[in-house]
Design a protein around this motif. Structure first.
Motif, PDB file in Angstrom:
ATOM      1  N   ALA A 101       2.528  -7.113   0.569  1.00 20.09           N
ATOM      2  CA  ALA A 101       2.334  -5.743   0.094  1.00 20.09           C
ATOM      3  C   ALA A 101       3.155  -4.739   0.906  1.00 20.09           C
ATOM      4  N   LEU A 102       3.373  -5.022   2.187  1.00 22.94           N
ATOM      5  CA  LEU A 102       4.190  -4.133   3.013  1.00 22.94           C
ATOM      6  C   LEU A 102       5.634  -4.145   2.534  1.00 22.94           C
ATOM      7  N   PHE A 103       6.154  -5.329   2.245  1.00 23.51           N
ATOM      8  CA  PHE A 103       7.530  -5.413   1.771  1.00 23.51           C
ATOM      9  C   PHE A 103       7.675  -4.804   0.374  1.00 23.51           C
ATOM     10  N   VAL A 104       6.645  -4.953  -0.466  1.00 23.21           N
ATOM     11  CA  VAL A 104       6.693  -4.320  -1.780  1.00 23.21           C
ATOM     12  C   VAL A 104       6.789  -2.806  -1.629  1.00 23.21           C
ATOM     13  N   ALA A 105       6.021  -2.246  -0.693  1.00 22.41           N
ATOM     14  CA  ALA A 105       6.052  -0.801  -0.485  1.00 22.41           C
ATOM     15  C   ALA A 105       7.447  -0.331  -0.098  1.00 22.41           C
ATOM     16  N   TRP A 117       3.053   8.183   0.764  1.00 22.00           N
ATOM     17  CA  TRP A 117       2.525   9.262   1.602  1.00 22.00           C
ATOM     18  C   TRP A 117       2.912   9.000   3.057  1.00 22.00           C
ATOM     19  N   PRO A 118       2.946  10.060   3.880  1.00 26.29           N
ATOM     20  CA  PRO A 118       3.320   9.863   5.293  1.00 26.29           C
ATOM     21  C   PRO A 118       2.483   8.815   6.005  1.00 26.29           C
ATOM     22  N   VAL A 119       1.193   8.783   5.732  1.00 27.78           N
ATOM     23  CA  VAL A 119       0.343   7.799   6.399  1.00 27.78           C
ATOM     24  C   VAL A 119       0.700   6.384   5.940  1.00 27.78           C
ATOM     25  N   GLN A 120       1.223   6.257   4.727  1.00 29.48           N
ATOM     26  CA  GLN A 120       1.639   4.937   4.263  1.00 29.48           C
ATOM     27  C   GLN A 120       2.912   4.477   4.983  1.00 29.48           C
ATOM     28  N   TRP A 121       3.826   5.423   5.233  1.00 31.73           N
ATOM     29  CA  TRP A 121       5.007   5.071   6.034  1.00 31.73           C
ATOM     30  C   TRP A 121       4.588   4.632   7.435  1.00 31.73           C
ATOM     31  N   ARG A 285      -8.065   6.495   0.874  1.00 33.80           N
ATOM     32  CA  ARG A 285      -8.296   7.845   1.360  1.00 33.80           C
ATOM     33  C   ARG A 285      -7.018   8.649   1.527  1.00 33.80           C
ATOM     34  N   HIS A 286      -5.888   8.041   1.270  1.00 33.24           N
ATOM     35  CA  HIS A 286      -4.628   8.722   1.546  1.00 33.24           C
ATOM     36  C   HIS A 286      -3.754   8.820   0.304  1.00 33.24           C
ATOM     37  N   GLY A 287      -4.393   8.857  -0.880  1.00 26.80           N
ATOM     38  CA  GLY A 287      -3.614   8.917  -2.107  1.00 26.80           C
ATOM     39  C   GLY A 287      -3.377   7.523  -2.643  1.00 26.80           C
ATOM     40  N   ARG A 288      -2.982   7.453  -3.878  1.00 23.58           N
ATOM     41  CA  ARG A 288      -2.831   6.156  -4.530  1.00 23.58           C
ATOM     42  C   ARG A 288      -1.436   5.592  -4.296  1.00 23.58           C
ATOM     43  N   PRO A 289      -1.355   4.303  -3.986  1.00 22.89           N
ATOM     44  CA  PRO A 289      -0.051   3.692  -3.827  1.00 22.89           C
ATOM     45  C   PRO A 289       0.652   3.564  -5.159  1.00 22.89           C
TER      46      PRO A 289
END
Length: 300
Positions: A101-105, A117-121, A285-289
């Motif tokens: 999932a990290l590589f997909v992102a 979102w910044p928290v996802q980065w 909690r940080h928006g939808r991927p």
């Protein structure tokens, strides 16, 4: 909402506990043959379930798309994961295989232009740092990396490439359960044939081994896919996918008492990093991927 949470978490538990019986199976079966048997039977069971429920069996996409996903998400991903289980243990494979999932992102942001979102980065940095801790072997310098660990990571990358390349077409036209069934069945056949040609036949094919194959097909493939997509009909995808971090935790902690794989401090540190990263990237909690990221959450 509670029902959806229970269904989603149940799917993750199934995927997580599948690492231990997979390790038992590769004690007597070559890893590629073991992976192929699990996937092939799992695909048949999933398609059979759809037929019983009078659900469509057509995947909704072309043969090329099914073949591409079977190659990347079944042959390469599961082949690498079972290779890792056989040569480095179920715990390490559970942590590194679930970095997909990290590589997909990363690829979804770079190739598809999906917003993170910044928290996802930040979660990507944390999760990939955790994976690097597990892969690292030997002194700080010169760098020495575990070859087996890199194979598992390569499988996770293959999964992500498979997802991103066909994401738009699959999300617009595909029937996810039927597509999962056909790609597992096709990938399982290829893995079995490749394993028999390269690794040779299993050392044993008694009741124990056949029972493990059936258990893996049901608990590790057909059941979690059904639970996961049923949960998606009851709650937003981001909320269901947020439980994805449970898979490596369950894989590592179940391998400890059942396989005697006492996790090292390095593996635990890497697991914490990967799980934290997954929660930050997939969390609710940080928006939808992005949709491609959600489409990727069908772990081993």
């Amino acid at each position: 909402m509670r029902t959806a949470t229970a269904l989603g978490a149940g799917a993750m538990v199934c995927w997580g506990v599948a690492y231990v019986p997979s390790a038992w199976l590769v004690e007597t079966w070559p890893p590629l043959v073991a992976a192929g048997a699990r996937l092939g039977l799992g695909g048949l069971l999933l398609l059979g379930l759809l037929a019983v429920l009078h659900r469509p069996l057509r995947p909704g996409v072309g043969v090329g798309t099914v073949g591409w996903l079977a190659f990347t998400q079944s042959v390469l991903f599961y082949g690498a994961t079972f290779w890792g289980i056989a040569h480095a243990g179920a715990g390490l494979a559970a942590v590194l295989a679930n970095t997909d999932a990290l590589f997909v992102a990363v690829l979804a942001a770079a190739v598809l232009g999906e917003r993170l979102w910044p928290v996802q980065w930040a979660g990507l940095l944390v999760g990939l740092a955790g994976a690097a801790v597990v892969v690292w072997e030997g002194p700080l310098w010169p760098p020495a990396l575990s070859g087996t660990a890199l194979v598992v990571v390569g499988g996770a990358v293959a999964w992500s490439v498979g997802t991103v390349v066909v994401a738009r077409g699959v999300r617009a036209e595909g029937d996810p359960l039927a597509l999962a069934g056909w790609q597992m069945l096709a990938g399982g056949v290829v893995l079995c044939l490749a394993g028999l040609a390269w690794e040779g036949p299993p050392d044993a094919a008694g009741a124990r081994e056949l029972g493990l194959v059936v258990a893996l097909a049901v608990v590790g493939s057909a059941a979690p896919f059904a639970l996961f997509y049923l949960a998606l009909t009851r709650a937003p995808a981001a909320e269901v996918s947020a439980w994805f971090f449970l898979v490596p935790v369950i894989g590592v902690l179940s391998a400890w008492p059942l396989l005697g794989e006492e996790p090292t401090l390095q593996l635990l540190a890497g697991m914490v990093g990967v799980c934290a990263g997954l929660w930050m990237v997939m969390g609710i909690r940080h928006g939808r991927p992005g949709r491609a990221l959600v489409d990727s959450t069908a772990p081993p």
